[in-house]
Design an enzyme around this catalytic site. Structure first.
Site, mmCIF file in Angstrom:
data_model
loop_
_atom_site.group_PDB
_atom_site.id
_atom_site.type_symbol
_atom_site.label_atom_id
_atom_site.label_comp_id
_atom_site.label_asym_id
_atom_site.label_seq_id
_atom_site.Cartn_x
_atom_site.Cartn_y
_atom_site.Cartn_z
ATOM 1 N N HIS A 120 0.862 -1.232 0.039
ATOM 2 C CA HIS A 120 -0.078 -0.067 0.025
ATOM 3 C C HIS A 120 0.744 1.160 -0.028
ATOM 4 C CE1 HIS A 120 0.532 -0.163 4.616
ATOM 5 N NE2 HIS A 120 0.433 1.177 4.597
ATOM 6 N N ASP A 150 0.122 -7.681 1.286
ATOM 7 C CA ASP A 150 0.568 -6.210 1.456
ATOM 8 C C ASP A 150 1.956 -6.336 1.417
ATOM 9 O OD1 ASP A 150 0.084 -3.410 1.537
ATOM 10 O OD2 ASP A 150 -0.174 -3.511 3.774
ATOM 11 N N SER A 226 5.116 2.349 7.827
ATOM 12 C CA SER A 226 4.414 1.281 7.042
ATOM 13 C C SER A 226 5.627 0.658 6.095
ATOM 14 C CB SER A 226 3.311 1.730 6.179
ATOM 15 O OG SER A 226 2.154 1.679 6.936
#
Length: 501
Positions: A120, A150, A226
Site C-alpha cells: 500500500h 501487502d 508502514s
C-alpha cells in the site's frame, strides 16, 4: 525395653523432623518466582548496526483533475471582468493533472539492492524514490507486489556498482509474547526514528485478512512507519510494520507487523516469479460452531465446514463433498475456516496432502493434490491480458469538491480499517478549506450514497453533482460511513475549485 523404646521414639522424631525440613525446602523452591530477563541496558549498539539498511520511501502519484465545462469568456468592458478572468483561470487549472506525494519506510535485504516495503506504500505510485540512511536518493523499480499479503519488492542500484548494507530475516515462529523488539522507520517523515517495545500477541487477524496472521506490538508505530522493519534482539527482521489500531489516527500502543516467515516467503515468490503463487483447494467454507455440531449430533466444534465444492477443482478431484467438516490439513489441526485458508495458501503447489474430514459422524481420509489459486480469486491482482501484474486504472481517481476519491479495494480497506460490509467510494484526501472538511469528512470516510443514489466509483459522484448544479442546486446529500458510524451530510457545493493546503 524402655531404653530401646525411647531410642526408637527418638529416631522416629528425628526422621519426622528431617522430612518436615525437606518438604519445607521443596515448598520454598516451588514458590520461588521465575527470574525474567530484564530490559537491555541500551539498544544503541543494535540500532547503530541496523540503521544503515533501513530506508525512506517517497512516492509521486499523478491524479487526474476534475472534468468540467469550460467557463466562457465575458465581452470586453464588462464590469469586474478581471475578477471573472481569475475565476476562469482557477477553474481551468483545476482540470490539470496534480501530483500527490506520500512517504513510507522499507529495508534492504540483499546487497544488490532488494528493498522490502508494504504494497500500500507504492501501489499507485508513478515514481518511487528510495532514500538511504546516508541521504542518497535512488530511483526504484517494482520487482513485484502482492495486495493480499501487502508486501512489495523494489530494486535500487548504485551507478558504480557498489553494494548496499542489508539486514537478514529472522524466524518469526521463534519469537515469544513478551520478547523485546525495536522498530526503525520514517513516521511523519522523521527519518531514522527508533522505538522499542515487546511482542504483545501473535496470530492476530485484522480487516478479515485470511492470508496473514499478524504479530502485535506496543512499539510505537505511526503513519510513515508502514513497510519498515521490526527487529528482534539478535538484529534480525521478524516483522514488517503494516498497520495500527487507533481511534484517533495516532499511536495507542497497538501495532501490527507481517511475520517475517510470511514476508520472506512472499518476497522469494515475487523475486523469482514476479507474483505470489498460492495453494488452492477449491471449496467454499465457514467455521464450525457449537450450533452446527448440535444440529449434526456430533461433538466437534473445531474445523471448517464445506459449503461449496468448485467443479474440476482439487477438492472435487479428491472427493470432498458439501457438508464435510475439514479438521486436519497435511497433519495440521484446522481450528476454523480462516486457519484452513491460510494453511492451504501456504502449501506448495502440486504437493499431495492428506486431509481428514468428518462425514456423517465418521472420520474420512482424503488425498488432495494442491492446486494453484487462480489470479481471478486474488483481490487486487489486476493481471493484464498477458497474465502479468497490472496497475490500477489511474482514471478511476477523481478530485471532487476538494476531495480525492477512489473506488474501494482491499488495500484501502486495510489502510483505513474499513469493514467488508461497507461499500462505496473512499475519501483519500480533503482540502483543508473545502466544505467537505468543514462538514467533518476526512480521509478514510466512505461515501455510500449521493442524493439517495448508491455510488461505486468517483465518476458516478461527479455525474450526480454535475446534474445537481445544472438544476441550480447548491447542496447535495451524502450518506457516509466513518469508522463504522453512518450519517447523512448536506454538502455545500463549491463555486470554484479552492486550493489544497
Amino acid at each position: 525395653m524402655n531404653t530401646r523404646t525411647t531410642a526408637y521414639a527418638s529416631a522416629g522424631a528425628l526422621r519426622a523432623f528431617l522430612t518436615s525440613i525437606m518438604i519445607l525446602a521443596a515448598a520454598m523452591v516451588s514458590v520461588t518466582p521465575v527470574a525474567a530477563r530484564g530490559a537491555p541496558d541500551s539498544f544503541a549498539d543494535l540500532v547503530e548496526k541496523l540503521s544503515p539498511a533501513v530506508v525512506n520511501i517517497s512516492t509521486v502519484q499523478t491524479i487526474r483533475g476534475r472534468s468540467g465545462r469550460r467557463v466562457p469568456d465575458l465581452p470586453e468592458g464588462v464590469p469586474f471582468g478581471d475578477l471573472w478572468d481569475q475565476f476562469r483561470d482557477r477553474m481551468e487549472d483545476d482540470q490539470e493533472p496534480r501530483e500527490a506525494r506520500s512517504l513510507g519506510s522499507g529495508f534492504i535485504v540483499d546487497a544488490t539492492g532488494i528493498v522490502i516495503t508494504n504494497n500500500h506504500v507504492v501501489e499507485d505510485a508513478d515514481e518511487i524514490t528510495v532514500t538511504t540512511a546516508d541521504g542518497d536518493d535512488f530511483p526504484a523499480t517494482v520487482v513485484g507486489r502482492d495486495a493480499l499479503s501487502d508486501i512489495a519488492v523494489l530494486k535500487i542500484e548504485h551507478e558504480n556498482g557498489d553494494r548496499f548494507p542489508f539486514v537478514k530475516w529472522g524466524d518469526s515462529d521463534d519469537e515469544r509474547i513478551g520478547d523485546w523488539v525495536i522498530a526503525i522507520g520514517n513516521p511523519f517523515g522523521q527519518a531514522g526514528t527508533v522505538t522499542a517495545g515487546i511482542i504483545s500477541a501473535r496470530n492476530r487477524s485484522i480487516n478479515n485478512s485470511n492470508d496473514v496472521e499478524f504479530l502485535q506490538t506496543d512499539a510505537s508505530i505511526n503513519r510513515g512507519n508502514s513497510g519498515g522493519p521490526l527487529f528482534n534482539m539478535k538484529g534480525e527482521v521478524i516483522g514488517v510494520n503494516t498497520a495500527i489500531f487507533s481511534p484517533t489516527g495516532g499511536n495507542v500502543g497497538i501495532g501490527f507487523a507481517i511475520p517475517s516467515n510470511d514476508a520472506s516467503r512472499v518476497t522469494a515468490e515475487l523475486v523469482e516469479h514476479g507474483k505470489v503463487r498460492r495453494g488452492w483447494l477449491g471449496v467454499g467454507i465457514q467455521p464450525m460452531t457449537e450450533e452446527f455440531a448440535e444440529s449434526l449430533g456430533i461433538e466437534q466444534e473445531e474445523g471448517a465446514i464445506v459449503t461449496r465444492v468448485e467443479p474440476n477443482s482439487p477438492a472435487d478431484s479428491a472427493g470432498v463433498r458439501e457438508g464435510d467438516i475439514i479438521v486436519k490439513w497435511d497433519g495440521k489441526t484446522v481450528e476454523d475456516s480462516n486457519r484452513l485458508s491460510i494453511l492451504v495458501k501456504r502449501t506448495e503447489i502440486g504437493k499431495p496432502v492428506k486431509v481428514i474430514v468428518i462425514r456423517q459422524g465418521e472420520r474420512v481420509a482424503l488425498d488432495v493434490t494442491t492446486g494453484e489459486l487462480p489470479a481471478s480469486l486474488i483481490p487486487g491482482s489486476g493481471e493484464d491480458e498477458n497474465g502479468q501484474p497490472g496497475r490500477p486504472d489511474r482514471s478511476e481517481r477523481e478530485l471532487v469538491e476538494g476531495m480525492e476519491l477512489a473506488p474501494l479495494n482491499d488495500t484501502l480497506r486495510r489502510r483505513y480499517d474499513i469493514g467488508e460490509d461497507v461499500e462505496g467510494v473512499a475519501v483519500l484526501r480533503v482540502a483543508r478549506r473545502a466544505p467537505a472538511a468543514r462538514e467533518g469528512i476526512r480521509p478514510g470516510t466512505v461515501i455510500l450514497r449521493v442524493n439517495q443514489r448508491t455510488v461505486d466509483n468517483p465518476a458516478e459522484i461527479v455525474e450526480i453533482i454535475e446534474a445537481a448544479k445544472e438544476e441550480g442546486r447548491e447542496r447535495v446529500l451524502f450518506l457516509v460511513n466513518y469508522r463504522g458510524t453512518t450519517a447523512h451530510v448536506s454538502l455545500k457545493l463549491m463555486e470554484d475549485s479552492g486550493e489544497e493546503e
